[in-house]
Design an enzyme around this catalytic site. Sequence first.
Site, PDB file in Angstrom:
ATOM      1  N   ARG A 154       0.854  -1.201   0.000  1.00 17.19           N
ATOM      2  CA  ARG A 154       0.000   0.000   0.000  1.00 17.19           C
ATOM      3  C   ARG A 154       0.883   1.242   0.000  1.00 17.19           C
ATOM      4  O   ARG A 154       0.599   2.243  -0.650  1.00 17.19           O
ATOM      5  CB  ARG A 154      -0.943   0.019   1.211  1.00 17.19           C
ATOM      6  CG  ARG A 154      -1.599   1.390   1.403  1.00 17.19           C
ATOM      7  CD  ARG A 154      -2.818   1.377   2.333  1.00 17.19           C
ATOM      8  NE  ARG A 154      -2.670   0.528   3.495  1.00 17.19           N
ATOM      9  CZ  ARG A 154      -1.919   0.822   4.572  1.00 17.19           C
ATOM     10  NH1 ARG A 154      -1.244   1.940   4.617  1.00 17.19           N
ATOM     11  NH2 ARG A 154      -1.864  -0.003   5.595  1.00 17.19           N
ATOM     12  N   TYR A 164     -17.072  16.325 -15.144  1.00 21.23           N
ATOM     13  CA  TYR A 164     -17.496  14.921 -15.105  1.00 21.23           C
ATOM     14  C   TYR A 164     -18.427  14.692 -13.903  1.00 21.23           C
ATOM     15  O   TYR A 164     -18.122  15.125 -12.792  1.00 21.23           O
ATOM     16  CB  TYR A 164     -16.249  14.027 -15.019  1.00 21.23           C
ATOM     17  CG  TYR A 164     -16.553  12.595 -14.691  1.00 21.23           C
ATOM     18  CD1 TYR A 164     -17.315  11.805 -15.544  1.00 21.23           C
ATOM     19  CD2 TYR A 164     -16.084  12.020 -13.513  1.00 21.23           C
ATOM     20  CE1 TYR A 164     -17.612  10.491 -15.231  1.00 21.23           C
ATOM     21  CE2 TYR A 164     -16.364  10.702 -13.189  1.00 21.23           C
ATOM     22  CZ  TYR A 164     -17.139   9.950 -14.052  1.00 21.23           C
ATOM     23  OH  TYR A 164     -17.426   8.653 -13.736  1.00 21.23           O
ATOM     24  N   ASP A 202      -7.764  18.308 -14.391  1.00 24.87           N
ATOM     25  CA  ASP A 202      -8.111  16.956 -14.838  1.00 24.87           C
ATOM     26  C   ASP A 202      -7.789  16.901 -16.338  1.00 24.87           C
ATOM     27  O   ASP A 202      -8.478  17.510 -17.156  1.00 24.87           O
ATOM     28  CB  ASP A 202      -9.603  16.704 -14.558  1.00 24.87           C
ATOM     29  CG  ASP A 202     -10.038  15.289 -14.939  1.00 24.87           C
ATOM     30  OD1 ASP A 202      -9.380  14.675 -15.809  1.00 24.87           O
ATOM     31  OD2 ASP A 202     -11.045  14.818 -14.384  1.00 24.87           O
ATOM     32  N   LYS A 239      -8.988   5.926 -19.029  1.00 30.89           N
ATOM     33  CA  LYS A 239      -9.413   6.336 -20.380  1.00 30.89           C
ATOM     34  C   LYS A 239      -8.237   6.276 -21.355  1.00 30.89           C
ATOM     35  O   LYS A 239      -7.702   5.226 -21.604  1.00 30.89           O
ATOM     36  CB  LYS A 239     -10.031   7.735 -20.299  1.00 30.89           C
ATOM     37  CG  LYS A 239     -11.121   7.858 -19.242  1.00 30.89           C
ATOM     38  CD  LYS A 239     -12.395   7.150 -19.642  1.00 30.89           C
ATOM     39  CE  LYS A 239     -13.268   6.701 -18.478  1.00 30.89           C
ATOM     40  NZ  LYS A 239     -13.205   7.390 -17.226  1.00 30.89           N
TER      41      LYS A 239
HETATM   42  C1  LIG Z   1     -12.831  13.541 -16.957  1.00 33.16           C
HETATM   43  C2  LIG Z   1     -12.933  12.425 -15.976  1.00 33.16           C
HETATM   44  N1  LIG Z   1     -12.413  12.593 -14.751  1.00 33.16           N
HETATM   45  C3  LIG Z   1     -12.492  11.617 -13.801  1.00 33.16           C
HETATM   46  C4  LIG Z   1     -13.124  10.429 -14.065  1.00 33.16           C
HETATM   47  C5  LIG Z   1     -13.208   9.369 -12.976  1.00 33.16           C
HETATM   48  O1  LIG Z   1     -12.260   8.374 -13.241  1.00 33.16           O
HETATM   49  P1  LIG Z   1     -12.463   6.814 -12.849  1.00 33.16           P
HETATM   50  O2  LIG Z   1     -13.672   6.329 -13.585  1.00 33.16           O
HETATM   51  O3  LIG Z   1     -11.164   6.196 -13.317  1.00 33.16           O
HETATM   52  O4  LIG Z   1     -12.627   6.778 -11.364  1.00 33.16           O
HETATM   53  C6  LIG Z   1     -13.680  10.206 -15.342  1.00 33.16           C
HETATM   54  C7  LIG Z   1     -14.366   8.924 -15.640  1.00 33.16           C
HETATM   55  O5  LIG Z   1     -15.100   8.815 -16.610  1.00 33.16           O
HETATM   56  C8  LIG Z   1     -13.575  11.226 -16.317  1.00 33.16           C
HETATM   57  O6  LIG Z   1     -14.094  11.077 -17.550  1.00 33.16           O
END
Ligand SMILES: Cc1ncc(COP(=O)(O)O)c(C=O)c1O
Length: 232
Positions: free
Chosen positions: A51, A103, A175, A200
């Site tokens: 961890r 998101y 992000d 992604k």
């Molecule tokens: C722009 C964006 N940020 C964060 C996330 C969250 O990531 P995760 O699904 O890997 O937890 C997503 C998921 O679709 C996303 O598209």
Amino acid sequence: MASKDLKFNTKTIHGGQKPDAGYGAVMPPIYQTSTYAQTTPGGHKGYEYSRSANPTRTALENSLASIEGGTHGMAFGSGLAAIDAVIKLLQPGDEVISTNDLYGGSYRIFKRIFENFGIVFHFVGMQGANAVQEKINSRTKLIWVETPTNPMMNIIDIKAIASLTIDKDILLAVDNTFATPYLQKPLELGADIVMHSATKYLGGHSDTVVGALVVKDQELADRLYFIQNASG
Ligand SMILES: Cc1ncc(COP(=O)(O)O)c(C=O)c1O
């Protein structure tokens, strides 16, 4: 050659990587172990419990730092776990300014989890930096940018938002999931933290769920490594 001198495509393969300390493997082995033998209590080779750190995760973290042009990377079990770690840098009463079409899962963790712990979130259209400026006050500790936004694909000017945080005790997190560092390097545009749902484009094959943070500051890295280990 130092990682920083490599071109992007080479970094995606070799960036931040060293031959494995065990037998010199040039590709990192997968260390499927939770714990590590110690010669004496605390007598280990840098890894004691997975961890806290694992050599395979370290290789991934160094690779992520390399492609984003940062100094430290942190890998998490999901993008939301990476976001969770960033918000845990804050205290009750601190304020966050975020984009208003981010998101849905990011909005949900902000509103439904962290608002209950006294963190205050403001959601504004970030296409104009003025809307952000209007919300900044002495309690503002984080600006959360997602660009392009998911799903509306709105574009936010990272440099313009970064200019609002100069000489202020405000972190700028971006992000970068949808752009990837191939197209956009937020740390070079003034951000303090880059976050990814590496699930992604960085993962690329829809076969894994991974989150990532990359920073360029030792003190901020230490605070996030602490949270990564302490929160799991
Ligand atoms: C722009 C964006 N940020 C964060 C996330 C969250 O990531 P995760 O699904 O890997 O937890 C997503 C998921 O679709 C996303 O598209």
